[in-house]
Design a protein around this motif. Structure first.
Motif, short mmCIF file in Angstrom:
data_model
loop_
_atom_site.label_atom_id
_atom_site.label_comp_id
_atom_site.label_asym_id
_atom_site.label_seq_id
_atom_site.Cartn_x
_atom_site.Cartn_y
_atom_site.Cartn_z
N HIS A 458 26.16 48.33 28.15
CA HIS A 458 25.52 49.61 27.82
C HIS A 458 25.00 49.56 26.39
CE1 HIS A 458 26.93 50.89 31.54
NE2 HIS A 458 28.17 51.17 31.19
N ASP A 459 25.80 49.01 25.51
CA ASP A 459 25.39 48.89 24.12
C ASP A 459 24.66 47.56 23.99
OD1 ASP A 459 25.04 48.73 21.47
OD2 ASP A 459 27.07 49.36 20.93
N THR A 460 23.34 47.64 24.13
CA THR A 460 22.58 46.38 24.19
C THR A 460 22.60 45.66 22.87
OG1 THR A 460 20.64 47.70 23.77
CG2 THR A 460 21.04 47.05 26.04
N GLY A 461 22.83 46.41 21.78
CA GLY A 461 22.83 45.78 20.47
C GLY A 461 24.05 44.91 20.25
N ARG A 462 25.20 45.42 20.71
CA ARG A 462 26.43 44.75 20.33
C ARG A 462 26.91 43.74 21.37
NH1 ARG A 462 30.14 49.18 17.66
NH2 ARG A 462 28.15 49.93 16.90
N ASN B 31 21.29 53.38 23.86
CA ASN B 31 22.05 52.22 24.32
C ASN B 31 22.73 51.52 23.15
OD1 ASN B 31 19.89 50.98 23.18
ND2 ASN B 31 19.02 50.23 25.09
N MET B 32 23.08 52.33 22.16
CA MET B 32 23.85 51.78 21.04
C MET B 32 24.87 52.81 20.59
SD MET B 32 21.56 53.81 19.79
CE MET B 32 20.98 54.71 18.41
N PRO B 49 26.48 54.87 24.09
CA PRO B 49 25.65 54.33 25.16
C PRO B 49 25.81 55.11 26.45
CG PRO B 49 26.84 52.58 24.08
CD PRO B 49 27.31 53.85 23.47
N GLN B 50 24.71 55.35 27.09
CA GLN B 50 24.64 55.97 28.43
C GLN B 50 25.00 57.45 28.43
OE1 GLN B 50 22.86 53.20 29.48
NE2 GLN B 50 23.37 54.26 31.36
N LYS B 68 16.29 51.10 21.25
CA LYS B 68 17.66 51.59 21.16
C LYS B 68 17.94 52.76 22.10
CE LYS B 68 19.11 49.00 17.75
NZ LYS B 68 19.96 47.87 18.14
#
Lengths: 934, 211
Positions: A458-462, B31-32, B49-50, B68
């Motif tokens: 979900h956190d595409t950055g991390r 998404n961060m 996120p989400q 992002k």
């Protein structure tokens, strides 16, 4: 015999005067029938009820004429073979193209599915018969032995034997298990040469004991299954060799078509023909309508017709007395009805998904019980089927676990099947979630026989970027965390063992993926955590692997697994304790293991709403174990009352009735879920679902207070405070730094007090004064107690303020008491201490002392001590409290103020005492008295 | 458009109107993970996120450009709703349909930056363009119906539309006023006094901006 003419309708155009081999097939429910022709590229799927009115579905995928058709047992798949060398698989009845399951170098002539639909036999002008696994398209075996094009194939109904016939007239009978030829019958059927419009065909009887083969003398010859000997022949009015044979569903009749353009119907018992039909062209294919007395025929010109009620009504209908217990032939669709299908899927699922086996029919239960008991049944049907079925049963038991089947089947309701938290059920042609949690998701989609697995954070950055993967195993279980993901698939027969595969996201060495195979057991649930991977199998074994694939532990669990999940060091496993209760309640227990320390942290029963199933388990952000059931209740396991489940959320209490919540995670105050519109229970993969945050709401009784949200908040904060304090204690025991947590706990106390104050106010509004008093006692900070007194004073409830003051006083006393007993080592307090230690006793005696004290203002020892202590405690706080207490101008409150003040007179001290007395009497009538003393 | 005859009178350029429209709140799905952002206009976030959250359009666009977040298209920006609005707008004699005050700007920015987040993007885009054209046409017709009044009332006119007609409407009203004067047969003093009501009559249009 009447001579009726049957009108034929054109389905396929056959050009010129040439004859084409055409095929016709019914599905098992007689809802559709399929036709094809070797001179036509298209396959037509006709509506079985009204073939003339509704246009057929046309499947045009072949590049040349279609020579062979086959439907799987449950009519879910259609296979077609063509002159273009391809064998294609379609979904049925939609006709959606699935895959090119195999290719030959020469035209295909014949196809056949085995009983369970797991094997497809294909043969043609090529050398060898290919046995294809329909699940993954792999070639299981190639049977070589024929010297000419193979034109006839048929699986024995129990699936052990395959009979094949070539155009030279040689019949071969193969044992599928070993691939060995059991019988060879050379030159028993007519030699059709290289004509493609005439094919030699052979058929097993529905009970599997007789093989019917066209004979050399315009007859049908019956061979015995075991000995391969000729039993008898049906000879009659056929003037030329027979080119097609089909058994009635019950095996009492047989229809044959000859090159002499007539179709004959035979009675097997009397071994003579009972009816005939003449046609203009040669009938090259026939099929019994599965549920009625009708035979569909197709001729070499591509014209089809249905011969209704061919068996005279005076005789037994062809659908009556269908062999019931034996596993049925599957490629011959005519021999089915629904009952048999159910029975088949149940008994023949050693290689099919065992999900079916969880819904056994009543018949099956009885039979299984018989088999489990190893009693050879004396029913005649068993005489040849039992050995096979017993064997397959044993195999199944090897792979599958669980309670004895006879027990499992004895109740109406079934034990819940194992599931993976955060997975959605597989749907054909659609992306499904193998795993969805707060961190990311794993999706799978079937694509041309292969599966494509994608992993997203979900956190595409991390999160690490993970490339998508082509999955050759067909994984159905997965679990993901920060360091890697684990996959597993169920076993699909002996050839495809259950496989466990781990993919680390980052590793210092290349090629650190690993796979494990499980022989004779099947992975049911997987989970992973920090540095470990767990797989629970059908043998109730918990395998624990390290991240690198080292097999670290193997533990036998005490019941069939329901589900499992991992979080850091913790692994939670839920297992069945016993079969589902007759009241449809699942009986499950859970255990939370710490993998690193090899300890069991928690265990107990899983609480469920009656009649519901477990749908999700997981750990909250803070690490408490939680479950969600199909009735929409989220429970968190707490150590309160020695470990109990608190229902912190109930979907039915939520206002939006039209939504189902699919839980993803939770923290201490709220639930993260995906809201699905009502009939849907599972979310769709696309568009990417978004999380909804729902606050916890306990399923509380509707109280007369009318402050449901406050009561809810009160219990929740109480719970959180309890948990935090417990953790503080744990950490203190472990000699860790608890300051951060203590601060957190203090903040919680503050918020709890705020909540209580609001509750007190609503209690006062609804005149529930006793409840207000109880709430007052629950306040933890002195400041908030004073605020409560101010509150009730402003609400003009003097007697309540009075009561509150006494509570505060009592509390302060207690605190002081505790403080002094804790400070035994303090030398300055030495003098006070000795008296304080036996303080509780004097308090009891105060009631008697009061009159004395009031009459003679001489401080007794006990009161002195109290005064000194209370004042000593409060001296420091005095300055701060001044501001507050200044607001409190009422006389009663002033009194309290005076107690704290060290300079106060003995008189005031006495009123304090008196108050205590009043409290013990619990009399409000003391108020006027108190006022008078001030 | 009438207002374009003298562009210098126009109060704001379209870019300026768009700039103002960027303060509208939109819903995004980040998404961060990010701590809340504290701005003069308020605090936005925190970003998980989400989990959808509301941010000003300009922030959403900035985040989207960096990959992002994804947009959640607003409710009104759906094919169904827009089709309904378009039909209603096309009804003769109909009033302006309620749409966000800066719907043109929001739609434009979403089409430019969040193409992949809008289902049926091309359909939606053509619908929005149709609605804008129909409304502009209607607006022009309404201007044609100006009578010798000192105030005109039009509900639900959006920022961009108002900006287009504002200079024209002002001058038209001024002209009306000027022509009305001899008939009114009043002194200069009255002119001034009637000017004030007219300015005051402009006021009711202001609240529109708060939509």
């Amino acid at each position: 015999m009447k001579s009726r003419t049957l009108k034929l309708r054109e389905a396929h155009k056959v050009g010129g005067s040439a004859a084409a081999f055409c095929s016709i097939l019914w599905d098992h429910k007689a809802e559709h029938f399929v036709t094809s022709s070797s001179s036509d590229l298209s396959i037509f799927v006709h509506d079985g009820l009204s073939p003339s009115s509704s246009p057929p579905t046309i499947l045009r995928h072949h590049q040349d004429g279609v020579t062979a058709l086959a439907l799987s047992h449950d009519s879910s798949f259609l296979a077609s073979g063509s002159i273009d060398h391809c064998v294609k698989l379609y979904k049925f009845p939609s006709g959606e193209f699935q895959t090119n399951i195999t290719r030959f170098t020469l035209p295909i002539r014949v196809l056949a599915f085995n009983g369970s639909g797991s094997l497809l036999a294909a043969a043609g002008d090529d050398e060898g018969i290919k046995l294809i696994n329909t699940i993954d398209g792999s070639i299981v075996r190639v049977l070589k032995g024929h010297k000419g094009p193979v034109t006839g194939l048929d699986f024995n109904p129990n699936g052990e034997l395959l009979a094949s016939l070539d155009s030279n007239g040689t019949v071969l009978c193969w044992e599928l298990q070993s691939g060995i030829l059991s019988h060879t019958l050379k030159g028993v059927a007519p030699d059709t040469g290289f004509s493609t419009s005439v094919v030699n065909i052979l058929r097993w009887s529905p009970d599997g004991r007789i093989l019917a083969v066209p004979g050399l003398r315009n007859d049908v010859v019956m061979y015995d299954r075991f000995t391969g000997e000729k039993l008898f022949a049906l000879r009659g009015d056929h003037l030329e060799p027979i080119c097609y044979i089909t058994w009635a569903p019950n095996g009492k009749y047989i229809a044959t078509s000859g090159l002499d353009k007539q179709v004959l119907l035979w009675d097997l018992d009397k071994k003579q023909d009972i009816d005939r039909q003449k046609f203009e062209e040669r009938i090259c294919c026939m099929a019994w309508k599965p549920n009625s007395n009708a035979l569909s025929v197709i001729d070499v010109r591509g014209k089809y017709g249905i011969w209704e009620s061919l068996v005279p009504s005076s005789m037994v209908a062809p659908t009556v007395g269908i062999p019931d217990i034996l596993p049925k032939r599957r490629n011959e669709i005519l021999t089915f009805d629904e009952e048999m299908e159910e029975e088949l899927s149940a008994s023949l699922n050693d290689d099919s998904d065992d999900r079916e086996s969880h819904q056994p029919s009543r018949k099956r239960i009885r039979r299984n019980t018989v088999i489990d008991d190893d009693v050879v049944p004396d029913e005649e049907f068993y005489d040849e089927g039992t050995s096979y079925r017993k064997k397959s049963y044993k195999e199944k038991h090897g792979v599958r676990s669980g309670l004895p089947r006879s027990i499992a089947g004895s109740t109406k309701y079934k034990m819940q099947k194992p599931f993976q938290p955060g997975a959605t059920p597989a749907e054909q042609g659609k992306k499904t979630f193998l795993c969805y949690n707060m961190l990311g998701c794993i999706t799978t989609i079937e694509h041309e026989g292969n599966y494509r697995i994608e992993t997203d954070f979900h956190d595409t950055g991390r999160g690490p970027r993970v490339s998508s993967m082509i999955d050759i195993y067909g994984f159905t279980m997965a679990s993901i965390n920060e360091s890697g993901c684990i996959f597993a698939n169920p076993s699909k027969g002996e050839k495809n063992m259950s496989v466990l595969m781990y993919r680390p996201f980052r590793s210092w060495a290349s090629n650190s993926e690993w796979t494990m195979r499980f022989e004779g057991e099947e992975v049911k649930v997987v989970a992973n955590g920090s540095g470990w991977v767990a797989a629970i199998t059908s043998l109730n074994l918990l395998h624990i692997f390290s991240e690198g694939g080292l097999q670290k532990h193997i533990i036998s669990l005490d019941g069939p697994v329901v589900t499992a999940t991992g979080c850091k060091d913790q692994l939670a496993v839920v297992t069945h304790v016993s079969d589902c209760l007759p009241s449809n309640e699942q009986v499950m227990e859970f255990r939370v293991l710490n993998i690193c320390n090899m300890t069991q942290q928690l265990n107990g029963r899983v609480a469920l709403t009656p009649g519901s199933r477990l749908t999700w388990i997981g750990f909250s952000d803070e690490g408490s174990f939680s479950t969600y059931d199909s009735e929409g209740v989220l429970r968190v396991f707490t150590s309160q009352y020695g470990g109990s489940w608190i229902p912190v959320f109930s979907a039915t209490k939520e206002k939006k009735q039209k939504e189902n919540y699919w839980v993803v995670g939770l923290n201490t105050t709220s639930l993260y879920c995906i809201a699905c519109k009502h009939p849907e229970v599972f979310p769709q993969v696309t568009p990417k679902p978004i999380l909804t945050i729902l606050n916890f709401s306990l399923p509380l009784a509707s109280s007369d207070l009318g402050a449901a949200s406050l009561e809810n908040e009160f219990i929740l904060t109480q719970l959180r405070l309890y948990e935090t304090q417990r953790r503080v204690d744990d950490m203190a025991l472990a000699e860790m730094d608890t300051i951060a947590l203590e601060n957190e706990a203090f903040d919680m106390e503050v918020s709890q007090d705020k909540c209580i104050l609001r509750l007190i106010s609503s209690c006062c509004n609804s005149k529930s004064f006793v409840r207000a008093g109880e709430l007052m006692r629950l306040l933890s900070l002195e400041k908030s107690m004073r605020a409560a007194i101010t509150l009730v004073t402003k609400l003009k409830l003097p007697f309540l303020a009075e009561k509150f003051c006494s509570i505060l006083e009592e509390k302060l006393l207690e605190e002081a008491n505790v403080a002094t007993t804790n400070q035994l080592h303090n030398p300055s307090r030495e003098a006070v201490k000795s008296k304080v230690q036996n303080f509780p006793a004097p308090i009891q005696s105060h009631t008697e002392e009061i009159p004395k004290a009031s009459s003679a203002p001489k401080p007794s020892a006990a009161t002195l001590v109290r005064k000194a202590k209370v004042s000593g405690l409060n001296l420091g706080k005095e300055q701060i409290k001044r501001d507050e207490t200044d607001d409190v101008k009422k006389g009663e409150v002033k009194k309290l103020n005076s107690i704290k003040n060290p300079m106060n007179s003995v008189n005031n001290e006495d009123t304090g005492l008196r108050k205590e007395a009043n409290q013990e009497d619990a009399r409000r009538s003391s108020n006027p008295f108190l006022k008078s003393t001030v | 458009m009438a207002g374009q005859t003298d562009p210098h009178i126009s109060l704001f350029s379209p870019e300026e109107v768009e700039f103002m429209g960027e303060d509208e709140l939109v819903e995004i799905v980040p998404n961060m993970n990010m701590e809340p952002l504290n701005f003069i206009a308020g605090d936005f976030g925190r970003f998980v996120p989400q989990i959808p959250t509301q941010v000003p359009l300009w922030l959403a666009v900035a985040l989207k450009r960096r990959g992002k977040c994804t947009f959640r298209p607003p409710q009104w920006l759906s094919v169904d709703n827009l089709t309904q609005i378009l039909e209603a707008e096309r009804e003769p004699q109909s009033k302006f349909q309620p749409l966000p005050f800066s719907y043109v700007e929001i739609a434009r920015l979403l089409f430019d930056h969040a193409r992949d987040d809008i289902p049926d993007m091309y359909m939606v885009r053509s619908l929005v363009e149709d609605i804008r054209d129909v409304r502009l046409h209607k607006l022009e017709n309404n201007l044609g119906s100006f009578q010798g009044t000192s105030a005109v009332k039009m509900d639900n006119v959006s920022a961009m539309e108002v900006n287009l007609v504002r200079p024209f409407a002002r001058r038209a009203l001024e002209a009306f006023y000027k022509h009305d004067k001899p008939e009114a047969d009043t002194a200069d003093r009255d002119t001034r006094s009637s000017r004030q009501p007219r300015e005051a009559n402009n006021e009711p249009r202001r609240p529109l901006r708060q939509r």
